[in-house]
Design a protein around this motif. Structure first.
Motif, PDB file in Angstrom:
ATOM      1  N   SER A 185       1.641  -2.649  -8.142  1.00 10.51           N
ATOM      2  CA  SER A 185       2.047  -4.055  -8.094  1.00 10.51           C
ATOM      3  C   SER A 185       3.491  -4.176  -8.919  1.00 10.51           C
ATOM      4  CB  SER A 185       1.083  -4.733  -8.224  1.00 10.51           C
ATOM      5  OG  SER A 185      -0.125  -4.663  -7.568  1.00 10.51           O
TER       6      SER A 185
ATOM      7  N   ARG B 152       6.151 -10.847  -4.393  1.00 11.52           N
ATOM      8  CA  ARG B 152       5.292  -9.596  -5.063  1.00 11.52           C
ATOM      9  C   ARG B 152       5.280  -8.540  -4.080  1.00 11.52           C
ATOM     10  NH1 ARG B 152      -0.064  -7.990  -3.912  1.00 11.52           N
ATOM     11  NH2 ARG B 152      -0.583  -6.380  -5.378  1.00 11.52           N
TER      12      ARG B 152
ATOM     13  N   ASN C 195       3.470  -4.761  -3.287  1.00  9.34           N
ATOM     14  CA  ASN C 195       2.607  -3.707  -3.410  1.00  9.34           C
ATOM     15  C   ASN C 195       2.900  -2.550  -2.688  1.00  9.34           C
ATOM     16  OD1 ASN C 195      -0.068  -2.718  -2.409  1.00  9.34           O
ATOM     17  ND2 ASN C 195      -0.372  -3.258  -4.458  1.00  9.34           N
TER      18      ASN C 195
END
Ligand code: AKG
Ligand code: FE2
Length: 198
Positions: free
Chosen positions: A132, A184, A186
């Motif tokens: 992450s 974000r 991932n």
């Protein structure tokens, strides 16, 4: 001593919150935003096809084809930063990965619903390495039978390894979090064996 909590199931995971230091993780995130061919995919709902609430990409070896939501996904070739990260993830997990699903959550309104990564081509007890970067988001596990939950805050530069019976016994999700600020990314590294599909 008798422990009231002995029976509460726990997913089989390894958690490395500071796997990549913060500066290197920022550089990596910038490289991924620039080099990855991010796509806006759609999914089928009772109301018709709608855009997925995130951007995605799939990279890997040419033979690591997998079928997801009825779509046959041929991976894109590894890009440089992803290839480097794969080597690090393989060393950390003592496992091999021939593909990676990349998810880009543009804001706290992007999300991923409850699921388990248990497609046949992943095998019965897959090792999945989840890296992450960027905004911290909540990651929830829910036990299929007892509905026990287990929650983690997936922080910038962290590595979560899911293994053993985790995909068989638990589902997981990244809920919407309107208060979460910023993007974000991932990456979930996997081993796909296309011959296991049927
Ligand atoms: O974004 C995450 O942390 C979860 C991603 C995930 O569950 C998946 O790619 O299967
Ligand atoms: Fe998943």
């Amino acid at each position: 001593m008798f422990d009231l909590f002995d029976d509460i199931p726990k997913p089989d995971i390894a958690w490395h919150p500071d796997w990549i230091d913060a500066d290197a993780a920022c550089d990596l995130m910038g490289a991924l935003i620039a080099e990855v061919a991010w796509q806006q995919d759609t999914m089928t709902t009772p109301g018709g096809r709608v855009p997925l609430p995130r951007l995605t990409a799939w990279q890997g070896e040419p033979d690591a084809v997998y079928v997801y939501s009825g779509i046959r996904n041929v991976p894109q070739p590894w890009t440089p930063a992803v290839a480097q990260l794969r080597e690090r993830a393989e060393a950390a997990c003592d496992a091999r990965f021939n593909s990676v699903l990349l998810n880009r959550y543009r804001s706290g309104l992007d999300s991923m619903g409850w699921h388990a990564d248990k497609e046949r081509e992943l095998g019965p007890e897959p090792v999945i390495a989840s890296v992450s970067l960027g905004a911290t988001r909540t990651f929830e596990f829910r036990h299929a039978r007892t509905h026990a939950t287990h929650t983690l805050a997936l922080t910038h530069g962290s590595l979560l390894v899911m293994r053993g019976r985790t995909q068989r016994e638990w589902v997981h999700r990244v809920p919407k979090e309107p208060g979460a600020r910023g993007e974000r990314i991932n990456l979930t590294f996997r081993w796909v064996d296309a011959s296991k599909r049927k």
